[in-house]
Design a protein around this motif. Structure first.
Motif, PDB file in Angstrom:
ATOM      1  N   ARG A  37       0.829  -1.290   0.036  1.00  0.00           N
ATOM      2  CA  ARG A  37      -0.095   0.044   0.159  1.00  0.00           C
ATOM      3  C   ARG A  37       0.953   1.338   0.247  1.00  0.00           C
ATOM      4  O   ARG A  37       0.544   2.354  -0.694  1.00  0.00           O
ATOM      5  CB  ARG A  37      -1.010  -0.019   1.209  1.00  0.00           C
ATOM      6  CG  ARG A  37      -2.068  -1.027   1.042  1.00  0.00           C
ATOM      7  CD  ARG A  37      -2.955  -1.143   2.189  1.00  0.00           C
ATOM      8  NE  ARG A  37      -4.245  -0.681   1.840  1.00  0.00           N
ATOM      9  CZ  ARG A  37      -5.142  -0.434   2.404  1.00  0.00           C
ATOM     10  NH1 ARG A  37      -5.067  -0.545   3.765  1.00  0.00           N
ATOM     11  NH2 ARG A  37      -6.223  -0.106   1.867  1.00  0.00           N
ATOM     12  N   ILE A  38       2.189   1.203   0.898  1.00  0.00           N
ATOM     13  CA  ILE A  38       2.834   2.479   0.847  1.00  0.00           C
ATOM     14  C   ILE A  38       3.469   2.650  -0.427  1.00  0.00           C
ATOM     15  O   ILE A  38       3.566   3.630  -0.984  1.00  0.00           O
ATOM     16  CB  ILE A  38       3.825   2.251   1.793  1.00  0.00           C
ATOM     17  CG1 ILE A  38       3.242   2.335   3.358  1.00  0.00           C
ATOM     18  CG2 ILE A  38       5.030   3.285   1.643  1.00  0.00           C
ATOM     19  CD1 ILE A  38       4.216   1.825   4.304  1.00  0.00           C
ATOM     20  N   ALA A  39       3.945   1.537  -1.286  1.00  0.00           N
ATOM     21  CA  ALA A  39       4.683   1.563  -2.787  1.00  0.00           C
ATOM     22  C   ALA A  39       3.607   2.190  -3.632  1.00  0.00           C
ATOM     23  O   ALA A  39       4.000   2.758  -4.313  1.00  0.00           O
ATOM     24  CB  ALA A  39       5.029   0.165  -2.819  1.00  0.00           C
ATOM     25  N   ALA A  40       2.185   1.723  -3.456  1.00  0.00           N
ATOM     26  CA  ALA A  40       1.330   2.101  -4.369  1.00  0.00           C
ATOM     27  C   ALA A  40       0.920   3.631  -4.322  1.00  0.00           C
ATOM     28  O   ALA A  40       0.754   4.511  -5.160  1.00  0.00           O
ATOM     29  CB  ALA A  40      -0.119   1.308  -4.448  1.00  0.00           C
ATOM     30  N   ALA A  46       4.339   9.794  -7.105  1.00  0.00           N
ATOM     31  CA  ALA A  46       5.421  10.336  -8.238  1.00  0.00           C
ATOM     32  C   ALA A  46       4.789  10.610  -9.426  1.00  0.00           C
ATOM     33  O   ALA A  46       5.231  11.480 -10.171  1.00  0.00           O
ATOM     34  CB  ALA A  46       6.135   9.017  -8.476  1.00  0.00           C
ATOM     35  N   LEU A  47       3.780  10.123  -9.839  1.00  0.00           N
ATOM     36  CA  LEU A  47       3.035  10.300 -10.969  1.00  0.00           C
ATOM     37  C   LEU A  47       2.556  11.849 -11.176  1.00  0.00           C
ATOM     38  O   LEU A  47       2.381  12.680 -12.044  1.00  0.00           O
ATOM     39  CB  LEU A  47       1.909   9.450 -11.519  1.00  0.00           C
ATOM     40  CG  LEU A  47       2.507   7.933 -11.681  1.00  0.00           C
ATOM     41  CD1 LEU A  47       1.349   6.896 -11.965  1.00  0.00           C
ATOM     42  CD2 LEU A  47       3.079   8.133 -13.074  1.00  0.00           C
ATOM     43  N   ALA A  48       2.013  12.005  -9.777  1.00  0.00           N
ATOM     44  CA  ALA A  48       1.502  13.521  -9.810  1.00  0.00           C
ATOM     45  C   ALA A  48       2.463  14.555  -9.848  1.00  0.00           C
ATOM     46  O   ALA A  48       2.044  15.521 -10.318  1.00  0.00           O
ATOM     47  CB  ALA A  48       0.475  13.588  -8.381  1.00  0.00           C
ATOM     48  N   ALA A  91      10.000   8.929 -17.256  1.00  0.00           N
ATOM     49  CA  ALA A  91       9.099   8.733 -16.240  1.00  0.00           C
ATOM     50  C   ALA A  91       9.193   7.530 -15.585  1.00  0.00           C
ATOM     51  O   ALA A  91       9.147   7.520 -14.248  1.00  0.00           O
ATOM     52  CB  ALA A  91       7.886   8.776 -16.957  1.00  0.00           C
ATOM     53  N   SER A  92       9.675   6.610 -16.104  1.00  0.00           N
ATOM     54  CA  SER A  92      10.003   5.029 -15.174  1.00  0.00           C
ATOM     55  C   SER A  92      11.044   5.195 -14.168  1.00  0.00           C
ATOM     56  O   SER A  92      10.939   4.764 -13.180  1.00  0.00           O
ATOM     57  CB  SER A  92      10.135   3.986 -16.393  1.00  0.00           C
ATOM     58  OG  SER A  92       9.128   3.789 -17.272  1.00  0.00           O
ATOM     59  N   TYR A  98      11.661   7.319  -6.750  1.00  0.00           N
ATOM     60  CA  TYR A  98      10.887   8.017  -5.840  1.00  0.00           C
ATOM     61  C   TYR A  98      10.319   7.034  -4.891  1.00  0.00           C
ATOM     62  O   TYR A  98       9.990   7.119  -3.805  1.00  0.00           O
ATOM     63  CB  TYR A  98       9.837   8.782  -6.478  1.00  0.00           C
ATOM     64  CG  TYR A  98       8.840   9.633  -5.360  1.00  0.00           C
ATOM     65  CD1 TYR A  98       9.042  10.928  -5.204  1.00  0.00           C
ATOM     66  CD2 TYR A  98       7.710   9.007  -5.133  1.00  0.00           C
ATOM     67  CE1 TYR A  98       8.458  11.626  -4.310  1.00  0.00           C
ATOM     68  CE2 TYR A  98       6.782   9.595  -4.320  1.00  0.00           C
ATOM     69  CZ  TYR A  98       7.374  11.067  -3.779  1.00  0.00           C
ATOM     70  OH  TYR A  98       6.463  11.703  -2.806  1.00  0.00           O
ATOM     71  N   VAL A  99       9.467   5.863  -5.461  1.00  0.00           N
ATOM     72  CA  VAL A  99       8.999   4.628  -4.853  1.00  0.00           C
ATOM     73  C   VAL A  99      10.046   4.187  -3.892  1.00  0.00           C
ATOM     74  O   VAL A  99      10.021   3.810  -2.778  1.00  0.00           O
ATOM     75  CB  VAL A  99       8.404   3.597  -5.723  1.00  0.00           C
ATOM     76  CG1 VAL A  99       7.837   2.543  -5.022  1.00  0.00           C
ATOM     77  CG2 VAL A  99       6.980   4.634  -6.403  1.00  0.00           C
TER      78      VAL A  99
END
Length: 133
Positions: A37-40, A46-48, A91-92, A98-99
């Motif tokens: 859940r933390i990773a998601a 990161a996408l935002a 992006a990847s 970030y994750v």
């Protein structure tokens, strides 16, 4: 007026108990489900920060994560959508870095791997409504 030292039991038994080193007191165990859940959530963050198109972001599915935890390390697998057009390599790398940093910071685990699976590219400027003439 004098103050008496506080004790847990009559006779001052609390003062006689030795204090164990931190390594011998126990361990904090974080379940894989919580790390996932933390990773998601970190992937969503990161996408935002990486994408500036709100139209595409509104259509992106929430990232999903799978995690394998063992001996203080975590291996992460992320499945996510990305907006189109976007520099996929950049992006990847941004999402992976970030994750990895966020999960390591919040859990105290060393992240050894972050694998990405891009499910879809979501057009950000209405390309899905256009037809070839």
């Amino acid at each position: 007026m004098t103050s008496q030292p506080a004790t847990d039991s009559p006779g001052g038994a609390a003062a006689a108990r030795p204090v164990l080193p931190a390594a011998e007191r126990g361990a904090t165990v974080i379940p894989e489900k919580v790390v996932a859940r933390i990773a998601a959530r970190a992937a969503r963050e990161a996408l935002a920060t990486h994408t500036d198109t709100s139209a595409a972001r509104a259509k992106l599915a929430a990232p999903h994560a799978s995690v394998t935890v063992g001996s203080g390390t975590a291996r992460l697998g992320l499945t996510l959508d990305l907006p189109y057009p976007i520099d996929l390599a950049r992006a990847s790398r941004h999402v992976q870095q970030y994750v990895s940093e966020r999960v390591a910071h919040l859990t105290g685990m060393r992240v050894t791997e972050v694998t990405l699976a891009i499910e879809r590219l979501v057009p950000s400027n209405g390309l899905e409504d256009r037809r070839v003439q």
